[in-house]
Design an enzyme around this catalytic site. Structure first.
Site, short mmCIF file in Angstrom:
data_model
loop_
_atom_site.label_atom_id
_atom_site.label_comp_id
_atom_site.label_asym_id
_atom_site.label_seq_id
_atom_site.Cartn_x
_atom_site.Cartn_y
_atom_site.Cartn_z
CB CYS A 274 -0.95 0.01 1.19
SG CYS A 274 -1.91 -1.50 1.32
CG HIS B 209 -3.31 3.15 2.43
ND1 HIS B 209 -3.79 2.84 1.17
CD2 HIS B 209 -3.39 2.01 3.16
CE1 HIS B 209 -4.14 1.57 1.16
NE2 HIS B 209 -3.93 1.04 2.36
CG ASN C 157 -6.80 -1.03 1.62
OD1 ASN C 157 -6.08 -0.67 0.68
ND2 ASN C 157 -6.31 -1.52 2.74
O1 UT7 Z 1 -3.89 -1.51 3.62
C1 UT7 Z 1 -3.24 -2.34 4.50
C2 UT7 Z 1 -3.39 -1.88 5.86
N1 UT7 Z 1 -4.54 -2.49 6.47
C3 UT7 Z 1 -5.11 -1.88 7.49
O2 UT7 Z 1 -4.71 -0.82 7.85
C4 UT7 Z 1 -6.22 -2.57 8.24
C5 UT7 Z 1 -6.06 -2.32 9.72
N2 UT7 Z 1 -7.09 -2.96 10.52
C6 UT7 Z 1 -8.37 -2.57 10.52
O3 UT7 Z 1 -8.75 -1.69 9.78
C7 UT7 Z 1 -9.32 -3.19 11.49
O4 UT7 Z 1 -8.59 -3.96 12.42
C8 UT7 Z 1 -10.38 -4.09 10.84
C9 UT7 Z 1 -11.37 -3.24 10.07
C10 UT7 Z 1 -9.74 -5.08 9.89
C11 UT7 Z 1 -11.15 -4.85 11.91
O5 UT7 Z 1 -11.75 -3.95 12.81
P1 UT7 Z 1 -11.63 -4.17 14.37
O6 UT7 Z 1 -12.40 -3.12 15.01
O7 UT7 Z 1 -10.16 -4.27 14.70
O8 UT7 Z 1 -12.36 -5.53 14.55
P2 UT7 Z 1 -11.79 -6.88 15.18
O9 UT7 Z 1 -10.85 -7.53 14.22
O10 UT7 Z 1 -11.32 -6.60 16.56
O11 UT7 Z 1 -13.10 -7.69 15.26
C12 UT7 Z 1 -14.14 -7.35 16.19
C13 UT7 Z 1 -15.27 -8.32 15.98
C14 UT7 Z 1 -14.82 -9.78 15.98
O12 UT7 Z 1 -15.83 -10.55 16.60
P3 UT7 Z 1 -15.62 -11.08 18.11
O13 UT7 Z 1 -14.38 -11.92 18.03
O14 UT7 Z 1 -15.45 -9.86 18.93
O15 UT7 Z 1 -16.88 -11.85 18.34
C15 UT7 Z 1 -14.77 -10.11 14.52
O16 UT7 Z 1 -14.99 -11.49 14.28
O17 UT7 Z 1 -15.89 -8.09 14.72
C16 UT7 Z 1 -15.93 -9.29 13.99
N3 UT7 Z 1 -15.80 -9.00 12.58
C17 UT7 Z 1 -16.87 -8.73 11.81
N4 UT7 Z 1 -18.18 -8.64 12.09
C18 UT7 Z 1 -19.00 -8.33 11.08
C19 UT7 Z 1 -14.68 -8.94 11.82
N5 UT7 Z 1 -15.01 -8.63 10.56
C20 UT7 Z 1 -16.34 -8.49 10.53
C21 UT7 Z 1 -17.27 -8.19 9.52
N6 UT7 Z 1 -18.58 -8.11 9.84
N7 UT7 Z 1 -16.89 -7.96 8.24
#
Ligand code: UT7
Length: 333
Positions: free
Chosen positions: A118, A258, A288
């Site tokens: 990225c 980004h 993204n």
């Molecule tokens: O370009 C490369 C660079 N990439 C990035 O910068 C991405 C950086 N990371 C992020 O943007 C975020 O970490 C994410 C958007 C990927 C995830 O958001 P988060 O607030 O960190 O969520 P999480 O991974 O902590 O997940 C929270 C909950 C989980 O459920 P439990 O374990 O708490 O029951 C996930 O399973 O949300 C769940 N979850 C979803 N729920 C509904 C994860 N993805 C989804 C989804 N829909 N698509």
């Protein structure tokens, strides 16, 4: 040589292209256990563009490049170099840049791809700047282009909702009026594909029945850890570029970050104490697009007439590697 008449690489034209097909969050709800509300609240994304099955990265790149050349008012045969920043090339070899060089008719241009995930477009921008500043090349086309949809694991809700396809391009030429690239900052910490990447399909885990079944050749990400890295890396690299340019964050007219997550951009806005409306944001429409996110946002802002001659503009990216990159430029157009 005074600062004013030092030769610098300035953008003289931009262009972007995204495939026609739009996938909304509601479309995603039909594929994985997710919701429009979750995606919007946690990422800021509402929809993304997805390429047709027979479309490859060079096809998307070609459209963006043609528009950038038109905006710059030059023809492809004036180009000395074509650099494509991509992690989704048409083939392992030849480079997507070589295919594009031929298709554009850039008969006098050298061509190569650059892979910094990225951060790729900003890395490629700094490469273009070296060739122009040292006088070896006069006109360089830099493109960030991705067809990430081909590497998405459509069963993994943690990643499939985040990415889209598209390309953005910029034409660089020498400027001696104080405009152009003033400074840059590049970095990498090499934490590897376990954190963010496409582990399979290369020489470490070549494709075989087992790796394909386990989707090792699809995008993997430890979202939480990458998020923690990104909220620090983005403002940190920007601060280093600002310091090298001898300007402060308050002096910036536009920051083009980004587009990975609106919460990362909001965190950068807080850490830099700069209002959010100074950031170019289009994540809600595209998601993204890795190396294409920054040049698409830049080209959109340019097309909308937001960037004025003399404006101080910063680009800043982060991504797999892990890598980061930023630069500060005085807008030339
Ligand atoms: O370009 C490369 C660079 N990439 C990035 O910068 C991405 C950086 N990371 C992020 O943007 C975020 O970490 C994410 C958007 C990927 C995830 O958001 P988060 O607030 O960190 O969520 P999480 O991974 O902590 O997940 C929270 C909950 C989980 O459920 P439990 O374990 O708490 O029951 C996930 O399973 O949300 C769940 N979850 C979803 N729920 C509904 C994860 N993805 C989804 C989804 N829909 N698509």
């Amino acid at each position: 040589m005074t600062t004013e008449n030092k030769r610098r690489a300035a953008i003289i034209g931009t262009g972007f292209y995204v495939p026609e097909r739009v996938m909304t969050n509601h479309d995603m709800e039909k594929i994985v256990d997710t919701s429009d509300q979750w995606i919007v609240e946690r990422t800021g994304i509402k929809e993304r563009h997805i390429a047709a099955d027979d479309v490859a990265t060079s096809d998307i790149a070609y459209e963006a490049a043609s528009r950038a050349l038109k905006d710059a008012g030059i023809t492809a045969d004036e180009l000395d170099l074509v650099v494509v920043a991509t992690l989704t090339p048409d083939h392992p070899t030849p480079s997507t840049a070589s295919l594009l060089q031929k298709r554009l008719g850039a008969t006098h241009a050298a061509a190569f791809d650059l892979q910094a995930a990225c951060s790729g477009f900003v890395y490629a921008t700094t490469v273009a700047a070296q060739f122009i500043e040292n006088g070896f090349y006069k006109k360089v086309l830099v493109i960030g282009a991705e067809t990430l949809s081909k590497y998405i694991n459509w069963e993994d809700r943690n990643t499939c909702v985040l990415f889209g396809d598209g390309a953005g391009a910029a034409v660089f030429a020498a400027a001696e009026d104080g405009s152009g690239i003033l400074s840059f900052d590049l970095g990498s910490d090499g934490r590897g594909p376990e954190l963010l990447g496409i582990p399979g399909g290369g020489t470490r885990y070549p494709d075989n029945e087992d790796t394909i079944a386990r989707k090792v050749n699809r995008i993997h990400m430890d979202g939480k850890e990458v998020f923690r890295f990104a909220v620090k890396a983005l403002p940190a690299t920007l601060k280093r570029s600002l310091e090298k340019a001898g300007v402060s964050a308050e002096d910036l007219n536009w920051i083009v970050p980004h587009q990975a997550n609106i919460r990362i951009i909001e965190a950068a806005s807080k850490r830099l104490a700069q209002p959010l409306d100074r950031f170019v944001i289009n994540i809600e429409r595209y998601g993204n697009i890795s190396a294409a996110s920054i040049p698409i946002a830049l080209a959109e802002a340019n097309a909308a007439g937001k960037l004025k001659k003399g404006d101080l503009v910063a680009l800043a990216g982060f991504g797999a590697g892990l890598t980061w990159a930023s630069c500060v430029m005085r807008w030339a157009k």
